[in-house]
Design a protein around this motif. Structure first.
Motif, PDB file in Angstrom:
ATOM      1  N   SER A  39      -1.386  -5.039   3.131  1.00  0.00           N
ATOM      2  CA  SER A  39      -0.948  -3.815   2.557  1.00  0.00           C
ATOM      3  C   SER A  39      -2.206  -4.486   1.363  1.00  0.00           C
ATOM      4  O   SER A  39      -2.385  -4.977   1.061  1.00  0.00           O
ATOM      5  CB  SER A  39      -0.153  -3.724   2.099  1.00  0.00           C
ATOM      6  OG  SER A  39       0.922  -4.979   1.142  1.00  0.00           O
ATOM      7  N   PHE A  40      -2.088  -3.192   0.716  1.00  0.00           N
ATOM      8  CA  PHE A  40      -2.670  -3.123  -0.755  1.00  0.00           C
ATOM      9  C   PHE A  40      -2.047  -3.214  -1.922  1.00  0.00           C
ATOM     10  O   PHE A  40      -1.992  -2.728  -3.070  1.00  0.00           O
ATOM     11  CB  PHE A  40      -3.780  -2.079  -0.939  1.00  0.00           C
ATOM     12  CG  PHE A  40      -5.262  -2.166   0.081  1.00  0.00           C
ATOM     13  CD1 PHE A  40      -6.073  -2.565  -0.335  1.00  0.00           C
ATOM     14  CD2 PHE A  40      -5.001  -1.410   1.151  1.00  0.00           C
ATOM     15  CE1 PHE A  40      -7.483  -2.995   0.392  1.00  0.00           C
ATOM     16  CE2 PHE A  40      -6.289  -1.509   1.784  1.00  0.00           C
ATOM     17  CZ  PHE A  40      -7.530  -2.291   1.547  1.00  0.00           C
ATOM     18  N   ASP A  41      -1.166  -3.872  -0.815  1.00  0.00           N
ATOM     19  CA  ASP A  41       0.798  -4.095  -2.581  1.00  0.00           C
ATOM     20  C   ASP A  41       0.355  -4.299  -3.925  1.00  0.00           C
ATOM     21  O   ASP A  41       0.519  -4.117  -4.583  1.00  0.00           O
ATOM     22  CB  ASP A  41       1.527  -4.252  -2.365  1.00  0.00           C
ATOM     23  CG  ASP A  41       2.420  -4.010  -0.895  1.00  0.00           C
ATOM     24  OD1 ASP A  41       1.494  -2.216  -0.812  1.00  0.00           O
ATOM     25  OD2 ASP A  41       3.573  -3.422  -0.903  1.00  0.00           O
ATOM     26  N   ALA A  42      -0.532  -5.447  -3.715  1.00  0.00           N
ATOM     27  CA  ALA A  42      -1.279  -6.505  -5.066  1.00  0.00           C
ATOM     28  C   ALA A  42      -1.776  -5.689  -5.919  1.00  0.00           C
ATOM     29  O   ALA A  42      -1.810  -5.966  -6.471  1.00  0.00           O
ATOM     30  CB  ALA A  42      -1.266  -7.763  -4.076  1.00  0.00           C
ATOM     31  N   PHE A  43      -3.192  -4.503  -4.895  1.00  0.00           N
ATOM     32  CA  PHE A  43      -3.724  -4.487  -5.993  1.00  0.00           C
ATOM     33  C   PHE A  43      -2.941  -2.935  -6.807  1.00  0.00           C
ATOM     34  O   PHE A  43      -3.186  -2.376  -8.076  1.00  0.00           O
ATOM     35  CB  PHE A  43      -4.865  -2.743  -4.961  1.00  0.00           C
ATOM     36  CG  PHE A  43      -5.836  -4.094  -4.543  1.00  0.00           C
ATOM     37  CD1 PHE A  43      -7.005  -4.522  -4.710  1.00  0.00           C
ATOM     38  CD2 PHE A  43      -5.291  -4.779  -3.293  1.00  0.00           C
ATOM     39  CE1 PHE A  43      -7.789  -5.579  -4.711  1.00  0.00           C
ATOM     40  CE2 PHE A  43      -6.720  -6.276  -3.188  1.00  0.00           C
ATOM     41  CZ  PHE A  43      -7.104  -6.221  -3.505  1.00  0.00           C
ATOM     42  N   PHE A  44      -1.794  -2.463  -5.718  1.00  0.00           N
ATOM     43  CA  PHE A  44      -0.976  -1.181  -6.494  1.00  0.00           C
ATOM     44  C   PHE A  44      -0.558  -1.560  -7.711  1.00  0.00           C
ATOM     45  O   PHE A  44       0.054  -1.222  -9.115  1.00  0.00           O
ATOM     46  CB  PHE A  44      -0.064  -0.733  -5.825  1.00  0.00           C
ATOM     47  CG  PHE A  44      -0.941   0.225  -4.744  1.00  0.00           C
ATOM     48  CD1 PHE A  44      -2.149   0.771  -5.440  1.00  0.00           C
ATOM     49  CD2 PHE A  44      -1.034   0.463  -3.318  1.00  0.00           C
ATOM     50  CE1 PHE A  44      -2.569   1.983  -3.950  1.00  0.00           C
ATOM     51  CE2 PHE A  44      -1.466   0.925  -2.468  1.00  0.00           C
ATOM     52  CZ  PHE A  44      -2.321   2.343  -3.196  1.00  0.00           C
ATOM     53  N   THR A  45       0.287  -2.806  -7.542  1.00  0.00           N
ATOM     54  CA  THR A  45       0.656  -3.543  -8.539  1.00  0.00           C
ATOM     55  C   THR A  45      -0.130  -3.682  -9.609  1.00  0.00           C
ATOM     56  O   THR A  45       0.947  -3.088 -11.004  1.00  0.00           O
ATOM     57  CB  THR A  45       1.579  -5.021  -7.975  1.00  0.00           C
ATOM     58  OG1 THR A  45       1.721  -5.012  -6.977  1.00  0.00           O
ATOM     59  CG2 THR A  45       2.277  -5.597  -8.833  1.00  0.00           C
ATOM     60  N   VAL A  46      -0.877  -4.210  -9.456  1.00  0.00           N
ATOM     61  CA  VAL A  46      -2.286  -4.485 -10.728  1.00  0.00           C
ATOM     62  C   VAL A  46      -3.068  -3.487 -11.044  1.00  0.00           C
ATOM     63  O   VAL A  46      -2.192  -3.370 -12.726  1.00  0.00           O
ATOM     64  CB  VAL A  46      -3.344  -5.579  -9.863  1.00  0.00           C
ATOM     65  CG1 VAL A  46      -4.021  -5.201 -11.389  1.00  0.00           C
ATOM     66  CG2 VAL A  46      -3.085  -6.923  -9.706  1.00  0.00           C
ATOM     67  N   PHE A  47      -2.718  -2.198 -10.389  1.00  0.00           N
ATOM     68  CA  PHE A  47      -2.597  -1.417 -11.752  1.00  0.00           C
ATOM     69  C   PHE A  47      -1.729  -0.071 -11.983  1.00  0.00           C
ATOM     70  O   PHE A  47      -2.270   0.582 -13.055  1.00  0.00           O
ATOM     71  CB  PHE A  47      -3.660  -0.029 -10.455  1.00  0.00           C
ATOM     72  CG  PHE A  47      -5.030  -0.630  -9.818  1.00  0.00           C
ATOM     73  CD1 PHE A  47      -6.068  -0.785 -11.000  1.00  0.00           C
ATOM     74  CD2 PHE A  47      -5.013  -0.311  -8.860  1.00  0.00           C
ATOM     75  CE1 PHE A  47      -7.619  -0.938 -10.211  1.00  0.00           C
ATOM     76  CE2 PHE A  47      -6.596  -0.953  -8.343  1.00  0.00           C
ATOM     77  CZ  PHE A  47      -7.446  -1.207  -9.459  1.00  0.00           C
ATOM     78  N   GLU A  48      -0.783  -0.429 -11.183  1.00  0.00           N
ATOM     79  CA  GLU A  48       0.921  -0.157 -12.224  1.00  0.00           C
ATOM     80  C   GLU A  48       0.361  -1.013 -13.697  1.00  0.00           C
ATOM     81  O   GLU A  48       0.997   0.035 -14.594  1.00  0.00           O
ATOM     82  CB  GLU A  48       1.700   0.316 -11.337  1.00  0.00           C
ATOM     83  CG  GLU A  48       1.340   1.083 -10.434  1.00  0.00           C
ATOM     84  CD  GLU A  48       2.547   0.912  -9.217  1.00  0.00           C
ATOM     85  OE1 GLU A  48       3.397   0.085  -8.952  1.00  0.00           O
ATOM     86  OE2 GLU A  48       2.617   2.138  -7.679  1.00  0.00           O
ATOM     87  N   ASP A  49       0.049  -2.471 -14.016  1.00  0.00           N
ATOM     88  CA  ASP A  49       1.009  -2.460 -15.118  1.00  0.00           C
ATOM     89  C   ASP A  49      -0.058  -1.792 -15.998  1.00  0.00           C
ATOM     90  O   ASP A  49      -1.223  -2.508 -15.454  1.00  0.00           O
ATOM     91  CB  ASP A  49       0.605  -3.479 -14.787  1.00  0.00           C
ATOM     92  CG  ASP A  49       0.642  -4.813 -15.766  1.00  0.00           C
ATOM     93  OD1 ASP A  49       1.030  -4.667 -16.800  1.00  0.00           O
ATOM     94  OD2 ASP A  49       1.196  -6.539 -15.571  1.00  0.00           O
TER      95      ASP A  49
END
Lengths: 258, 357
Positions: A39-49
């Motif tokens: 999944s791209f969860d890690a990317f989303f977490t980064v962008f959401e920060d």
């Protein structure tokens, strides 16, 4: 396929593997945040920060300011040395190389002592002062790259004769610099600017010790506290760098005659 | 007063003296060449007229205005360089328009002037090209157009033809002369090529080691060289030692009597040098050839229109004789005795100036 073509193919394949395999590994790792599926969860977490956007913007602005100040200092200096004091070239080159020899930690400690709250010019007392100090520090840090690229650009043209030609046509020194020299070393200036931007975006020591909200300390913080996000972040930073490079290539190759 | 007046100009770079004491007056519309070997100071003189170098002494006056201390941009000169020096980032039109834009000329006028210049140099269709897309000859023509587009008071040319190949050099030379004569612009042309200087100029300034050796029209410089340097640098000449016998113009060469075509003033006897062009000598008597010298033929080189005969005079001094036309039909045998015939006016007594540096 000829033997030569085959050898070429093997070398290219080897080089590509060498470069791309680690990237693929990082990507694979970054996508494993959700257990069992990619999944791209890690990317989303980064962008959401929100700190990602804030620090990235801060560092980008810093990079632009650094490039601007650096060019304003280096371009006229390199031009003047070449035209009027060619004997000083070795000295100037040596001075611009010093930041490579003196560690960043030493420079920033010097800054803090010189411009700290109990000094005659307490720059670190205000945000703007600290930002300015950081920008000046970055200019120092990027001197070797800016100077070398500008100087290489000047070497690629007959600066003296072109300047004289422009002068004989009535141009003032500033006009010569802006209308003759600058357009002809545009590619060099861009590559110097790009190197500077890359250095500033990833710089940690200066920003951390001056306590500025820059991208470098954010990457470090994230790397120290999370597992998958740093991998995602490094890929984003990598993509951004490549984007910059492609942009320079496109701008540099757009016009003829350089 | 003349249009361009350079007075007593000197220039040294550290201990090396580039120009010793240079003076020149050029009239409006005149084409003057500075001719000399490399390092003779000719380019330095040009650069001082342009304002790229500051003279250590002396003055430069253009059209009555003392420009000695003015920066280049204020002198209203046009300059053409050996390396063309076109701005690589600008098109041909952009290059020609550069000086006009800097001067703030109106757009419509710039366009008209650029068009006029492109037609003048015979490249009306190449305005949109970049310098890298042009041949050397085309680039130099654009450089010329760029220099004259600003209507300069003086056109300065620093070996503009030297980087071109031989054929283009000759055709561009003709074109350059035609354009200069058509515009009536005063031109100072630096070259080390004597043929260029002779073909283009109204007057030639021959320089050597920072000194002016002679200033004169091309025929003057060629036929009546004043110094041994001019005699040998411009064309080929036999420079021979002689003795001045009296003020009436009688000389002697190793005892053989010779005569000049004029009387001497202020010279009374002593050793001297004389110049004699190889083509002024014949191996058979001809009308007016009252001077004669005994010689031994050393060797003969037949070159078609010319036969070059190397002879030895007085048993030790080599000299050249050029035979032309019918005279080349029967060539002398090497080792044979011969007589050189020439007219008094072919003999040129040279100044023997001793100079430091």
């Amino acid at each position: 396929m000829s033997a030569r073509g085959l050898a070429r193919g093997v070398i290219i394949a080897f080089g590509a593997t060498y470069l791309l395999l680690p990237l693929a590994g990082v990507l694979e790792f970054a996508m494993r945040m959700r257990r069992g599926v990619y999944s791209f969860d890690a990317f989303f977490t980064v962008f959401e920060d929100h700190r990602f956007g804030d620090t990235f913007l801060y560092s980008t602005v810093m990079a632009l300011v650094t490039v601007l100040i650096g060019m304003l200092i280096v371009l006229p200096a390199a031009y003047a040395v070449r035209l009027h004091a060619p004997r000083l070239r070795a000295t100037v080159e040596f001075v611009t190389l010093l930041p490579l020899v003196v560690p960043a930690i030493v420079i920033v400690f010097g800054y803090v002592r010189l411009y700290g709250s109990d000094s005659w010019l307490p720059l670190t007392d205000s945000d703007f002062g600290a930002d300015a100090l950081l920008a000046f520090g970055y200019v120092t840090l990027s001197l070797p790259y800016i100077y070398r690229s500008v100087d290489a650009g000047l070497s690629s043209m007959d600066v003296r004769t072109l300047s004289e030609a422009a002068e004989s046509l009535g141009a003032r020194p500033v006009t010569v610099l802006l209308r003759v020299v600058l357009p002809n070393i545009r590619t060099s200036i861009l590559s110097g600017a790009f190197l500077t931007a890359a250095i500033v975006l990833g710089e940690f020591t200066f920003a951390s010790l001056l306590d500025r909200p820059a991208f470098g300390p954010f990457m470090q913080l994230l790397g120290a506290s999370r597992a998958y996000e740093p991998a995602a972040l490094s890929l984003v930073a990598f993509a951004f760098t490549w984007g910059l490079m492609a942009l320079i290539g496109a701008i540099g190759g757009r016009r003829k005659g350089t | 007063m003349s249009f361009l007046s350079v007075r007593g100009v000197k220039k040294a770079f550290g201990p090396a003296v580039a120009v010793q004491d240079f003076s020149l007056d050029a009239e409006r519309g005149e084409f003057v060449s500075l001719l000399g070997p490399s390092g003779c100071g000719k380019t330095t003189v040009l650069r001082m007229i342009a304002g790229f170098e500051k003279p250590d002494a002396g003055s430069v006056v253009i059209d009555g205005e003392d420009v000695t201390h003015l920066p280049t941009r204020a002198r209203r000169i046009g300059m053409v360089f050996q390396s063309y020096a076109l701005f690589p980032n600008l098109t041909v039109e952009g290059n020609i328009a550069f000086g006009l834009k800097v001067a703030g000329v109106a757009k419509a006028e710039i366009a008209a002037r650029v068009k006029e210049m492109l037609e003048l140099i015979g490249l009306p269709k190449l305005g949109g090209r970049y310098p890298v897309e042009l041949s050397g000859g085309q680039q130099q023509r654009v450089a010329l157009a760029r220099a004259i587009a600003i209507r300069p008071r003086i056109l300065l040319l620093d070996e503009p033809l030297s980087a071109l190949d031989a054929k283009i050099r000759v055709s561009l030379r003709e074109e350059l002369r035609a354009i200069q004569r058509e515009l009536g612009i005063t031109a100072i042309f630096v070259t080390h090529d004597q043929e260029e200087a002779l073909a283009l100029s109204h007057r030639v300034v021959v320089m050597s080691a920072g000194w002016v050796e002679q200033i004169g029209t091309p025929p003057e410089v060629y036929h009546t060289p004043r110094t041994p340097f001019v005699a040998t640098f411009v064309g080929t000449a036999n420079v021979l030692p002689c003795r001045i016998e009296d003020v009436a113009g009688r000389l002697s060469f190793h005892g053989a009597p010779l005569a000049l075509d004029h009387a001497l003033t202020g010279v009374t006897g002593g050793e001297a040098m004389m110049a004699l062009r190889p083509e002024a000598i014949a191996l058979a008597p001809f009308e007016g050839a009252t001077n004669r010298l005994d010689a031994t033929v050393r060797d003969v080189t037949f070159l078609g229109p010319v036969a070059r005969v190397r002879v030895v005079l007085a048993g030790e001094i080599e000299a050249l004789v050029d035979l032309h036309g019918e005279a080349t039909r029967i060539l002398p045998e090497p080792g044979s005795a011969s007589v050189l015939y020439f007219r008094p006016e072919s003999l040129q007594l040279l100044d023997r100036r001793d100079r430091a540096g």
